[in-house]
Design an enzyme around this catalytic site. Structure first.
Site, PDB file in Angstrom:
ATOM      1  N   HIS A 425       2.351  -1.304   2.244  1.00 21.01           N
ATOM      2  CA  HIS A 425       3.363  -2.046   3.004  1.00 21.01           C
ATOM      3  C   HIS A 425       2.893  -3.443   3.398  1.00 21.01           C
ATOM      4  O   HIS A 425       1.709  -3.769   3.320  1.00 21.01           O
ATOM      5  CB  HIS A 425       3.791  -1.258   4.249  1.00 21.01           C
ATOM      6  CG  HIS A 425       2.706  -1.040   5.264  1.00 21.01           C
ATOM      7  ND1 HIS A 425       2.402  -1.966   6.249  1.00 21.01           N
ATOM      8  CD2 HIS A 425       1.859  -0.005   5.472  1.00 21.01           C
ATOM      9  CE1 HIS A 425       1.422  -1.494   7.014  1.00 21.01           C
ATOM     10  NE2 HIS A 425       1.070  -0.313   6.555  1.00 21.01           N
ATOM     11  N   CYS A 444      -2.696   3.742   5.963  1.00 17.99           N
ATOM     12  CA  CYS A 444      -1.884   3.160   4.894  1.00 17.99           C
ATOM     13  C   CYS A 444      -2.532   1.886   4.363  1.00 17.99           C
ATOM     14  O   CYS A 444      -3.439   1.324   4.981  1.00 17.99           O
ATOM     15  CB  CYS A 444      -0.472   2.869   5.399  1.00 17.99           C
ATOM     16  SG  CYS A 444       0.525   4.356   5.639  1.00 17.99           S
TER      17      CYS A 444
END
Length: 533
Positions: A425, A444
């Protein structure tokens, strides 16, 4: 392969050929042979079943040229385990040859037949899929390794001729072959005494001179980053050499030999060789088919790449999980299915209970940029809730950050749905990408150039991917965009690898995983080659 290994291999093969000529006279027909095979194969039901279904036909100990070729191929393969960094002792080739020499009866041949098959399967599995199990080494090694069954190995062996199947066992990737070459280079360097005298750990930079600069110069010459020179000064050529070394080791290429750079320069050849051994093992863990187009995230390199037909077509810096037990990014492979433009951030339960709940207890208006919602998705009035009554176990609410430029996920996220809740992301924290070590996230992978990453992914399905992306982005609405064709994603961790132009790259073991893998390999019987003397 070192000279010692080649010599040992020749001895094994000569002994094998002598033994092989004597035992085939006994023959493989009859109940005694079948009973001996069945008895010796009890440790592997699959092997026992294979022989039953094939009428106990011999794979190894027959007297045909085909059997002889298969035996020779096996012994040659077993004698080359050091080439691949495998635990040669677990195949016990000397005992195999001794048993061949002793085999005289039909029963002896039955026992030997099963023994050769069991060793073959163990070797074939180790070479193709790795000799240690990643899940038993570190909690972040969640990769599912593709392993052929014993039956598959035996059927493919039977269908092949000579040493054909043995040549196909090792990973066929360019990376694996290049690592084998680097392994040989490092072994030769060990014979020659390594890179010479180490450099005192201090700061050296342009304009300096003296004994420490000379030591730095000599070490970089030995490593191949600097042409031989007699200059005692930290001049332009030495600055450029330091920058080249820094680039090849994931360091900020400022041309200054500070403590971090000198520490890496001083690492012995054996450290780099261990990294290559581990990289070879890791390469054996990866899927055989990576995908004509795939995404490769090397956590140790803090990078994310798009690879098309073996060529890197896009690359960006990445931030990985913080080096704590609950935040380290795991290693696994999956398939990216879609991206979400203008994403909401649905706060993971672990972050809610560990980070946000204590703040809400102290102040119900804390983390005001996050919405608190009930089970029906309705926003909760913070002033009407006594957060002190809740614990991590009974906290009944969810938390969500709506789409915005300040959203924790930035303006786009890339999804490959998995049980670890890991994805790629954007991020509003752009300054982190300037850091040398970029381990800051909750697990992440954050991308430095997420928009460009999106354009590259959309290029195969949109005539103008940039215009399409920004048209959706400008709506401000959370929008899911499916990829017409899912893209394999491989989250790896490689401290030694070969770059696209053949350049050798080393990285620091930020999660300490390589050390654990090396220890596991040692326990399995892997040793650095004895190249001294």
């Amino acid at each position: 392969m070192t000279f010692v290994t080649r010599a040992r291999s020749s001895v094994f093969i000569a002994a094998f050929l002598a033994a092989s000529a004597s035992f085939v006279q006994a023959g493989t027909n009859g109940t005694a042979f079948q009973m001996a095979v069945a008895e010796s194969a009890t440790s592997s039901p699959a092997v026992a079943e294979f022989y039953r279904e094939n009428g106990f036909d011999a794979l190894w100990v027959g007297d045909t040229p085909e059997h002889a070729a298969r035996r020779t191929a096996l012994i040659k393969a077993l004698s080359s385990t050091e080439l691949h960094g495998l635990p040669g002792g677990r195949y016990d080739i000397q005992t195999l040859i001794s048993n061949m020499q002793k085999a005289r009866t039909t029963r002896d041949l039955g026992l030997l037949e099963a023994e050769l098959t069991l060793v073959f399967i163990k070797f074939a599995s180790d070479l193709q899929s790795g000799s240690v199990r990643p899940s038993q080494i570190d909690e972040g090694l969640v990769r599912t390794v593709e392993r052929r069954s014993a039956t598959e190995h035996l059927e493919l062996l039977t269908a092949s001729k000579g040493d054909g199947y043995f040549r196909e066992l090792m990973p066929q990737s360019r990376q694996y072959r290049a690592l084998l070459k680097q392994k040989k280079v490092l072994e030769t360097l060990m014979v020659q005494g390594g890179w010479g005298e180490t450099v005192p750990v201090t700061k050296l930079e342009r304009g300096d001179s003296g004994a420490n600069v000379i030591k730095l110069r000599n070490r970089l010459v030995a490593m191949g980053f600097l042409r031989p020179t007699a200059s005692p000064a930290y001049d332009d050529s030495l600055t450029a050499a330091v920058q080249s070394f820094q680039t090849a080791h994931g360091l900020e290429p400022d041309g200054v030999a500070g403590n971090g750079t000198i520490t890496e320069i001083n690492r012995p050849v054996s450290d780099r060789l261990k990294a290559v051994y581990v990289a070879l093992e890791r390469e054996r863990w990866l899927p055989e088919k990576r995908g004509e187009r795939h995404i490769l995230v090397n956590q140790a390199d803090f990078s994310a790449k798009i690879v098309d037909e073996g060529r890197v077509t896009f690359e960006t810096r990445a931030v990985i999980g913080k080096n704590t037990h609950d935040r380290r990014s795991p290693e696994f492979s999956d398939e990216m299915e879609h991206m979400v433009i203008n994403p909401s951030w649905y706060v993971p339960r672990s972050i809610i209970t560990k980070e946000y709940l204590p703040k809400l207890r102290a102040n119900p208006n804390a983390v005001g940029h996050i919405q608190i919602t009930d089970r029906r998705g309705r926003q909760v009035n913070r002033g009407a809730v006594d957060f002190n009554q809740f614990t991590a176990r009974n906290f009944p609410f969810s938390m969500r950050q709506p789409p915005s430029k300040s959203n924790a996920l930035g303006l786009v996220k890339f999804m490959f749905p998995n049980k670890y809740n890991i994805y790629l992301h954007d991020t509003p924290q752009k300054t982190l990408f300037a850091r040398e070590v970029r381990a800051f996230s909750h697990g992440c992978i954050r991308l430095a150039q997420p928009f460009e990453f999106a354009y590259a992914l959309l290029a195969r399905q949109e005539e103008d991917p940039k215009a399409f992306f920004h048209r959706v982005l400008n709506t401000g609405k959370e929008t899911k965009v499916n990829l017409d064709k899912p893209v394999p994603v491989h989250l790896i961790y490689r401290t030694a690898y070969i770059g696209p132009k053949g350049e050798v790259q080393y990285r620091r073991d930020v999660y300490d995983r390589d050390r654990k893998i090396w220890e596991a390999l040692q326990k399995a019987g892997v040793v650095l080659p004895d190249v001294q003397g």
